[in-house]
Design a protein around this motif. Sequence first.
Motif, PDB file in Angstrom:
ATOM      1  N   THR A  59      11.654 -36.483 -11.818  1.00  0.00           N
ATOM      2  CA  THR A  59      10.605 -35.333 -11.250  1.00  0.00           C
ATOM      3  C   THR A  59      11.492 -34.006 -10.962  1.00  0.00           C
ATOM      4  O   THR A  59      12.516 -34.350 -10.230  1.00  0.00           O
ATOM      5  CB  THR A  59       9.970 -35.969 -10.088  1.00  0.00           C
ATOM      6  OG1 THR A  59       9.394 -37.173 -10.190  1.00  0.00           O
ATOM      7  CG2 THR A  59       8.915 -34.866  -9.262  1.00  0.00           C
ATOM      8  N   LEU A  60      11.150 -33.035 -11.214  1.00  0.00           N
ATOM      9  CA  LEU A  60      11.670 -31.614 -11.136  1.00  0.00           C
ATOM     10  C   LEU A  60      10.650 -30.694 -10.776  1.00  0.00           C
ATOM     11  O   LEU A  60       9.509 -30.608 -10.989  1.00  0.00           O
ATOM     12  CB  LEU A  60      12.255 -31.403 -12.479  1.00  0.00           C
ATOM     13  CG  LEU A  60      13.482 -32.123 -13.135  1.00  0.00           C
ATOM     14  CD1 LEU A  60      13.588 -31.765 -14.593  1.00  0.00           C
ATOM     15  CD2 LEU A  60      14.481 -32.177 -12.284  1.00  0.00           C
ATOM     16  N   PRO A  61      11.113 -29.756 -10.138  1.00  0.00           N
ATOM     17  CA  PRO A  61      10.466 -28.693  -9.401  1.00  0.00           C
ATOM     18  C   PRO A  61       9.745 -27.760 -10.596  1.00  0.00           C
ATOM     19  O   PRO A  61      10.566 -27.331 -11.600  1.00  0.00           O
ATOM     20  CB  PRO A  61      11.122 -27.777  -8.314  1.00  0.00           C
ATOM     21  CG  PRO A  61      12.589 -27.902  -9.043  1.00  0.00           C
ATOM     22  CD  PRO A  61      12.611 -29.645  -9.776  1.00  0.00           C
ATOM     23  N   VAL A  68       5.926 -27.132  -5.907  1.00  0.00           N
ATOM     24  CA  VAL A  68       4.993 -28.193  -6.754  1.00  0.00           C
ATOM     25  C   VAL A  68       5.958 -28.829  -7.933  1.00  0.00           C
ATOM     26  O   VAL A  68       6.851 -28.097  -8.495  1.00  0.00           O
ATOM     27  CB  VAL A  68       3.898 -27.229  -7.629  1.00  0.00           C
ATOM     28  CG1 VAL A  68       3.387 -28.200  -8.459  1.00  0.00           C
ATOM     29  CG2 VAL A  68       3.078 -26.796  -6.807  1.00  0.00           C
ATOM     30  N   SER A  69       5.959 -30.036  -7.782  1.00  0.00           N
ATOM     31  CA  SER A  69       6.884 -30.901  -8.879  1.00  0.00           C
ATOM     32  C   SER A  69       6.011 -31.511  -9.732  1.00  0.00           C
ATOM     33  O   SER A  69       4.908 -32.083  -9.557  1.00  0.00           O
ATOM     34  CB  SER A  69       7.777 -31.808  -8.025  1.00  0.00           C
ATOM     35  OG  SER A  69       6.767 -32.736  -7.249  1.00  0.00           O
ATOM     36  N   ARG A 361       2.032 -33.748  -2.520  1.00  0.00           N
ATOM     37  CA  ARG A 361       2.321 -33.075  -3.927  1.00  0.00           C
ATOM     38  C   ARG A 361       1.567 -31.819  -4.037  1.00  0.00           C
ATOM     39  O   ARG A 361       1.848 -30.829  -4.704  1.00  0.00           O
ATOM     40  CB  ARG A 361       1.886 -33.909  -5.186  1.00  0.00           C
ATOM     41  CG  ARG A 361       2.723 -35.154  -5.319  1.00  0.00           C
ATOM     42  CD  ARG A 361       4.186 -35.130  -5.605  1.00  0.00           C
ATOM     43  NE  ARG A 361       4.223 -34.603  -6.934  1.00  0.00           N
ATOM     44  CZ  ARG A 361       4.314 -35.574  -7.856  1.00  0.00           C
ATOM     45  NH1 ARG A 361       4.069 -36.870  -7.855  1.00  0.00           N
ATOM     46  NH2 ARG A 361       4.617 -34.688  -9.309  1.00  0.00           N
ATOM     47  N   ILE A 362       0.696 -31.348  -2.991  1.00  0.00           N
ATOM     48  CA  ILE A 362       0.280 -29.835  -2.770  1.00  0.00           C
ATOM     49  C   ILE A 362       0.998 -29.127  -1.803  1.00  0.00           C
ATOM     50  O   ILE A 362       1.494 -29.620  -0.887  1.00  0.00           O
ATOM     51  CB  ILE A 362      -1.077 -30.267  -1.844  1.00  0.00           C
ATOM     52  CG1 ILE A 362      -2.048 -30.967  -2.969  1.00  0.00           C
ATOM     53  CG2 ILE A 362      -2.043 -28.875  -1.965  1.00  0.00           C
ATOM     54  CD1 ILE A 362      -3.300 -31.619  -2.288  1.00  0.00           C
ATOM     55  N   PRO A 369       0.110 -30.239  -8.743  1.00  0.00           N
ATOM     56  CA  PRO A 369       0.187 -30.672 -10.356  1.00  0.00           C
ATOM     57  C   PRO A 369      -0.765 -31.468 -11.154  1.00  0.00           C
ATOM     58  O   PRO A 369      -1.466 -32.034 -10.451  1.00  0.00           O
ATOM     59  CB  PRO A 369       1.609 -31.425 -10.234  1.00  0.00           C
ATOM     60  CG  PRO A 369       1.574 -32.269  -9.155  1.00  0.00           C
ATOM     61  CD  PRO A 369       0.787 -31.226  -8.090  1.00  0.00           C
ATOM     62  N   LEU A 370      -0.903 -31.085 -12.400  1.00  0.00           N
ATOM     63  CA  LEU A 370      -1.618 -32.033 -13.161  1.00  0.00           C
ATOM     64  C   LEU A 370      -0.883 -32.064 -14.459  1.00  0.00           C
ATOM     65  O   LEU A 370      -0.391 -31.295 -15.045  1.00  0.00           O
ATOM     66  CB  LEU A 370      -3.100 -30.842 -13.765  1.00  0.00           C
ATOM     67  CG  LEU A 370      -3.772 -31.747 -15.096  1.00  0.00           C
ATOM     68  CD1 LEU A 370      -4.343 -33.053 -14.670  1.00  0.00           C
ATOM     69  CD2 LEU A 370      -4.793 -30.741 -15.398  1.00  0.00           C
TER      70      LEU A 370
END
Length: 494
Positions: A59-61, A68-69, A361-362, A369-370
């Motif tokens: 997982t990365l920004p 948001v990642s 995650r918001i 993210p999507l």
Amino acid sequence: MGSNWAVDGRSEATRGVDVDITVVGSGPNGLAAAVVCARAGLSVRVIEAQTTVGGGARTLPDPEFPGVSHDICSAVHPLALASPFFAAFDLPSRGVTLTVPEVSYGNPLPDRAAAVGYRDIGRTCAELEDGRSWRRLLGPLSADCDGVVGLLLGDKRSIPPSIPAALRVAPRLLAQGTPAWSSLAGEDARALFTGVAAHTISQMPSLVAAGAGLMLATLAHAVGWPIPVGGSQAIPDALVADLRAHGGEIVLGEEVTTPPAGVVLYDTAPTALLRIYGDQLPTRYAKKLRGYRYGPGVAKVDFVLSGEIRWRDQRLADAPTLHMGGDRATMARAEKEIAHGRHAEWPMVLAALPHLADPGRIDAQGRRPLWTYAHVPAGSTRDMAEAVTAIFERFAPGFRDLVVGVRSVPAANLSEHNANLVGGDIGVGGNNMFSALTGPTLRWNPWATPIPRAYLCSSAAPPGGGVHGMAGFYAARTVLRREFGIRDVPRLSA
């Protein structure tokens, strides 16, 4: 969120000190193998070419909106609770929060209501045209989830852990893996199952797709499809913490170009051995590796959205996982097209909205993210952002207006994130029935190679792709027995 594990503060000379076992690659399988070996009392070093651990579970920004990642490869983890390795390792006891949503997955359909797979099989059946058919297919399997998963993720060389499970799975596998798959009644139910089976990125119907579909759909009702809070990175970070607690070390940002000393487990694509060993490879094995074939790929498209998607079918607003390939015929046609090297007019798209299960995650401005994959031919250089956007627009008019960022990576470039993903093949060539049984070449022990003290523990070895750690577990078990005379696999609980 990114990994908080940095390169060990060691000199080159210190890193050169021999260890019992070197693991090349820090994906979930490599780390699973490393943990098993370290817990057996062996000295273990993991070497990773990237600057963060995790391979297919990183997982990365976002580069523009760091609050948001994005999950670089996997986002939703159906096997995080049910895989025999992870069940024994017990991620929740190690601080990994796995949120299980009420909706496991949704499949929007053209010109009709969506098909929705709930955690509750009764609710799923109640909303399908022919819920009895769905219950006949999956009810007996979800009641024996451990037996089903143990069978389908087994080493294929031992007596199945549950003979009753094998007897239940076999006829269903044959039905859904052959032209008899029409035995599942109702267009919505057929689409719902096909969307799950399409995770293998293989032509359908096929036994390998049916096996994956049965296991994943069984998990959806028996335990749900968990989402790690904070992102997929939580899983490899927990593995690394355990490895370090048992004396293991991690070396990041270093590519292995020559064979390490001692016993080596490769969480790599099989063809990487051609580069690492060169002329040292046995001639017949080198020939087999040169002929190794990778499957179709995926193009990765990550979006940053400013708000919630407004679906035509509002039930999809609660679905963190979406199968956006249309009906069964459309999905099967698309998978056939990409298998023959052609882009599909309507490609199969898998999508995930992890914030629905993990509101953290918001970011502070409401951005979220999507995650999406679009199935494409192997090595495709096509940017799939517009094609994916158009599919979302079809089922959620106004989707474009929510998009504030797009991060698109063609299949041909995925290996820059993870060298195992040759041509964008996230199954590392293992998503076919032959590889699921034998590994990349025909060998009784598919985790061993003809190279002395060299073993394969990636998704190219049985039981194949997915974040389940089982290929790493089986490879480690082989190494412990063959190289160190250790017949009892150590306990994995904290």
